[in-house]
Design a protein around this motif. Structure first.
Motif, PDB file in Angstrom:
ATOM      1  N   ALA A  22      -6.642   0.866 -44.687  1.00  7.07           N
ATOM      2  CA  ALA A  22      -6.017   0.725 -43.377  1.00  7.07           C
ATOM      3  C   ALA A  22      -5.983   2.076 -42.682  1.00  7.07           C
ATOM      4  N   PRO A  23      -6.268   2.110 -41.384  1.00  3.72           N
ATOM      5  CA  PRO A  23      -6.194   3.398 -40.664  1.00  3.72           C
ATOM      6  C   PRO A  23      -4.764   3.908 -40.647  1.00  3.72           C
ATOM      7  N   TYR A  24      -4.609   5.214 -40.874  1.00  5.57           N
ATOM      8  CA  TYR A  24      -3.278   5.810 -40.890  1.00  5.57           C
ATOM      9  C   TYR A  24      -3.349   7.200 -40.275  1.00  5.57           C
ATOM     10  N   THR A  25      -2.480   7.436 -39.299  1.00  6.32           N
ATOM     11  CA  THR A  25      -2.476   8.740 -38.624  1.00  6.32           C
ATOM     12  C   THR A  25      -1.115   9.406 -38.716  1.00  6.32           C
ATOM     13  N   GLY A  26      -0.236   8.845 -39.540  1.00  5.43           N
ATOM     14  CA  GLY A  26       1.112   9.392 -39.648  1.00  5.43           C
ATOM     15  C   GLY A  26       1.177  10.608 -40.549  1.00  5.43           C
ATOM     16  N   PRO A  27       2.401  11.142 -40.767  1.00  7.01           N
ATOM     17  CA  PRO A  27       2.588  12.337 -41.606  1.00  7.01           C
ATOM     18  C   PRO A  27       2.164  12.076 -43.046  1.00  7.01           C
ATOM     19  N   THR A  28       1.670  13.101 -43.712  1.00  7.83           N
ATOM     20  CA  THR A  28       1.284  12.977 -45.122  1.00  7.83           C
ATOM     21  C   THR A  28       2.026  14.032 -45.950  1.00  7.83           C
ATOM     22  N   ILE A  29       1.314  15.050 -46.420  1.00  6.38           N
ATOM     23  CA  ILE A  29       1.885  16.056 -47.321  1.00  6.38           C
ATOM     24  C   ILE A  29       2.072  17.375 -46.580  1.00  6.38           C
ATOM     25  N   MET A  30       3.167  18.081 -46.913  1.00  4.89           N
ATOM     26  CA  MET A  30       3.371  19.436 -46.390  1.00  4.89           C
ATOM     27  C   MET A  30       3.553  20.389 -47.568  1.00  4.89           C
ATOM     28  N   PRO A  31       3.228  21.676 -47.397  1.00  8.21           N
ATOM     29  CA  PRO A  31       3.443  22.652 -48.472  1.00  8.21           C
ATOM     30  C   PRO A  31       4.925  22.759 -48.820  1.00  8.21           C
ATOM     31  N   TYR A  32       5.176  23.123 -50.065  1.00  8.85           N
ATOM     32  CA  TYR A  32       6.563  23.292 -50.508  1.00  8.85           C
ATOM     33  C   TYR A  32       7.249  24.371 -49.655  1.00  8.85           C
ATOM     34  N   GLY A  33       8.443  24.046 -49.164  1.00  7.98           N
ATOM     35  CA  GLY A  33       9.223  25.003 -48.383  1.00  7.98           C
ATOM     36  C   GLY A  33       8.927  24.997 -46.903  1.00  7.98           C
ATOM     37  N   LYS A  34       7.871  24.289 -46.481  1.00  2.97           N
ATOM     38  CA  LYS A  34       7.564  24.196 -45.062  1.00  2.97           C
ATOM     39  C   LYS A  34       8.011  22.824 -44.567  1.00  2.97           C
ATOM     40  N   VAL A  35       8.833  22.786 -43.528  1.00  4.20           N
ATOM     41  CA  VAL A  35       9.429  21.529 -43.098  1.00  4.20           C
ATOM     42  C   VAL A  35       9.118  21.261 -41.631  1.00  4.20           C
ATOM     43  N   ASP A  36       8.955  20.003 -41.312  1.00  2.67           N
ATOM     44  CA  ASP A  36       8.715  19.573 -39.936  1.00  2.67           C
ATOM     45  C   ASP A  36      10.071  19.325 -39.277  1.00  2.67           C
ATOM     46  N   MET A  37      10.323  19.901 -38.109  1.00  3.24           N
ATOM     47  CA  MET A  37      11.593  19.727 -37.413  1.00  3.24           C
ATOM     48  C   MET A  37      11.836  18.254 -37.084  1.00  3.24           C
ATOM     49  N   ALA A  38      10.768  17.507 -36.833  1.00  5.37           N
ATOM     50  CA  ALA A  38      10.941  16.081 -36.533  1.00  5.37           C
ATOM     51  C   ALA A  38      11.558  15.345 -37.715  1.00  5.37           C
ATOM     52  N   ASP A  39      11.201  15.769 -38.936  1.00  2.03           N
ATOM     53  CA  ASP A  39      11.785  15.148 -40.127  1.00  2.03           C
ATOM     54  C   ASP A  39      13.260  15.523 -40.270  1.00  2.03           C
ATOM     55  N   LEU A  40      13.600  16.770 -39.971  1.00  2.00           N
ATOM     56  CA  LEU A  40      15.001  17.181 -40.055  1.00  2.00           C
ATOM     57  C   LEU A  40      15.862  16.459 -39.023  1.00  2.00           C
ATOM     58  N   GLU A  41      15.309  16.167 -37.874  1.00  2.00           N
ATOM     59  CA  GLU A  41      16.069  15.517 -36.801  1.00  2.00           C
ATOM     60  C   GLU A  41      16.054  13.994 -36.913  1.00  2.00           C
ATOM     61  N   MET A  42      15.228  13.465 -37.773  1.00  2.00           N
ATOM     62  CA  MET A  42      15.080  12.018 -37.904  1.00  2.00           C
ATOM     63  C   MET A  42      16.388  11.376 -38.359  1.00  2.00           C
TER      64      MET A  42
END
Length: 637
Positions: A22-42
């Motif tokens: 299935a096509p997927y364009t959402g978030p996947t993996i991030m390096p340890y210690g690096k965080v997406d602000m969108a995830d913190l605000e979710m």
């Protein structure tokens, strides 16, 4: 066998979704210690808004470096106070003979503070290593400063001595998962077969890399099998290794191959030939018994009553049969290999059989795997059926398959021929439970009476085990089945120590009939049946229903009416069947000479009901419980 054959060996077991991407364009993996602000605000999970927490990503990779190197990185978002329970972590691994080691671990909590991420890292002193049992250790830790809105993440590396430590991968858990990925980076000389249970299209699907996205949470359901069987997952098993000389060595691709390995295994087959201290005295007594069945029963009871089970089910011995026999305590395999040894020495043709308990999960006959089993019992084939002997349960009977092994496969091993095969373990005759109630109803709305409960087979064993576990007082409360208007005043057992007879419970009770108002008295005859609660109220079902064995209930009630009252409403005699006749229900009612009688007969003709047929099952159970609970109405004259 070439690589192509090995990789396709299990293709028939993989669900059709496996071939899709299935096509997927959402978030996947991030390096340890690096965080997406969108995830913190979710504030909530996009695809499961009521979730208390969500796995943002879970990635594992496997490689080789003198041993198996397994690295896992997991990140979880906390949404609610209830979700904070995700912050208590346990990592379990096999520590026996340094089989596995966790070589590195780091963990942290990430909070949003004044618009900026704030990190709270765990120190080495925050990780507690505990010995779970003789074979395993657990590293336990809790994330600090966790609150709704927090993100927690952990990354660790596990080193395994052997390539057959290759782990299974579970995409699904008790909370929703946004993205889950498994990557195999082992050299191509190691070939694995796979058993895939996946219900949705992959977003990555190659021979070595698999990923799913937006995976729903999993919730336990009544009478389902092992959780791990029902989660979306992949089982891996080493099939073969190609060495530098291009020579292929196979590993357990057939049950006979596994049987040969198990017969020679020093912690399994070789344990069965060890001499036991003073065994000659027991064997002399056994050989004096001419009847083979009685001889088998004697040795079964000898081991069952002599050995204490350490409450551990394992597929292999730990201390060995000789030490276990000397100390009179052992795991399930040690105890039942002792039983096998004595039966074999007494001239009774039996085989050790590897089995998987209900909690451990199913065994797939087309996917030979020694890792599927967690226990050993003794198998005795016969022209008119077979016996399965398990000397670990004090209430087990020689001719009854333990209930937690039903509807699965057992793998018996002929140690002499070094061959083996699997057989299905089931019990099809309905197991009876009979309830007879004789009661008198008083004008004030009190019912006084006596119930005789006869339990046969598995129902007998279950009742005895429960009584022995919780004691007299709590068992009387259990019989009340959550009804606080029902009071058990006395309880007496008969035939508890006689295996060949049903267990009889004689129950004296008083019942305050709700709704009595002086003009009307209402009562339901559904007492002491174990059918007071309908556990299948949900309109949908995600797992198969497995009752283990077929039940047959016969419930008779005779009720003396109070003086000055007559029957105003009496449930009608009625019967109904499932569409496939797998369950039948009949109610017969009558009124005569100031007495009301009701008889219910419920017969299950199969014990497993597939989730695909749940709608008809759900509708039947709903109607059945309505009829069980339908009230008799008495009116004052």
């Amino acid at each position: 066998m070439n690589r192509f054959c090995i990789l396709l060996l299990m293709s028939a077991f993989c669900l059709s979704a496996n071939a899709q991407t299935a096509p997927y364009t959402g978030p996947t993996i991030m390096p340890y210690g690096k965080v997406d602000m969108a995830d913190l605000e979710m504030k909530s999970c996009d695809f499961e808004p009521n979730a208390n927490a969500e796995v943002l990503f879970d990635k594992a990779s496997v490689s080789w470096g003198g041993g198996l190197i397994y690295t896992r990185h997991q990140r979880i978002k906390i949404f609610t106070e209830q979700g904070k329970s995700q912050a208590n972590f346990k990592l379990q691994y096999i520590s026996y003979n340094d089989f596995d080691k966790i070589t590195s671990i780091e963990a942290e909590t990430i909070n949003l503070n004044n618009g900026e991420p704030q990190f709270f890292k765990l120190d080495k002193k925050d990780f507690y290593t505990q010995k779970t049992d003789i074979a395993t250790k657990t590293i336990a830790f809790s994330f600090p400063n966790v609150q709704p809105g927090s993100i927690i993440e952990v990354k660790y590396t596990l080193y395994g001595l052997f390539v057959d430590s290759f782990p299974d991968w579970y995409f699904q858990s008790t909370i929703p998962t946004r993205y889950s990925e498994f990557k195999n980076s082992l050299p191509e000389t190691y070939y694995f077969k796979r058993l895939e249970k996946v219900d949705q299209p992959y977003v990555i699907n190659t021979d070595n890399d698999k990923a799913l996205a937006n995976i729903p949470s999993f919730t336990d359901e009544p009478f389902m099998g092992a959780r791990k069987d029902n989660l979306q997952h992949i089982n891996f098993q080493l099939a073969s290794v190609l060495n530098s000389r291009q020579e292929l060595t196979e590993f357990g691709n057939t049950w006979d191959q596994i049987a040969k390995e198990e017969a020679r295994n020093p912690n399994f087959g070789q344990q069965a030939i060890h001499h036991l201290a003073h065994e000659g005295e027991i064997l002399d007594k056994a050989k004096a018994i001419k009847d083979t069945t009685q001889k088998m029963i004697f040795l079964f009871n000898q081991v069952k009553n002599t050995m204490k089970w350490n409450e551990t089910d394992e597929a292999y011995t730990r201390v060995g049969t000789q030490e276990a026999w000397n100390k009179k305590i052992g795991n399930s395999t040690e105890i039942n290999l002792i039983l096998y040894h004595l039966l074999d020495r007494a001239g009774i043709k039996v085989f050790p059989m590897k089995v998987s308990t209900r909690e451990n999960g199913k065994v797939y006959p087309g996917f030979p795997s020694v890792f599927a089993f967690n226990k050993t019992v003794v198998y005795k084939p016969g022209a008119d059926g077979f016996c399965l002997l398990d000397a670990t349960g004090k209430y087990n009977e020689y001719n009854t398959i333990p209930a937690n092994l039903l509807n699965s496969m057992g793998f018996y091993v002929d140690l002499d021929a070094e061959k083996g095969d699997v057989t299905f373990l089931s019990y099809t005759p309905p197991v009876r439970k009979m309830v007879s109630i004789n009661a008198e109803i008083k004008p004030n709305g009190e019912m006084n009476g006596t119930a005789h409960i006869n339990s046969y087979g598995y129902n007998r064993i279950s009742a005895i085990e429960k009584y022995k576990a919780i004691g007299d007082k709590k068992f009387m409360e259990y019989l009340q089945d959550g009804d606080n208007t029902l009071n058990v005043s006395s309880l007496k057992f008969e035939n508890m120590d006689v295996d060949s007879l049903p267990l009889l419970q004689v129950v004296d009770f008083k019942h305050t009939l709700a709704g009595t108002d002086g003009d009307y008295i209402y009562f339901s005859p559904n007492l002491f049946t174990g059918l007071h609660t309908n556990e299948f109220l949900n309109n949908s079902r995600h797992t198969d229903i497995d009752f283990g064995y077929n039940n047959a209930y016969v419930i008779n009630g005779v009720y003396k009416l109070p003086a000055g009252y007559k029957v105003d409403a009496l449930p009608k005699s009625k019967s109904m069947n499932m569409p496939d006749n797998s369950i039948t229900f009949k109610r017969i009612t009558a009124e005569e000479d100031g007495m009301v009688s009701l008889r219910f007969t419920i017969v299950f003709k199969k014990s497993v009901f597939f989730k695909e047929n749940y709608i008809s099952f759900h509708d039947f159970f709903k109607k059945m419980h309505e009829m069980l609970d339908e009230q008799v109405v008495l009116k004052k004259i």
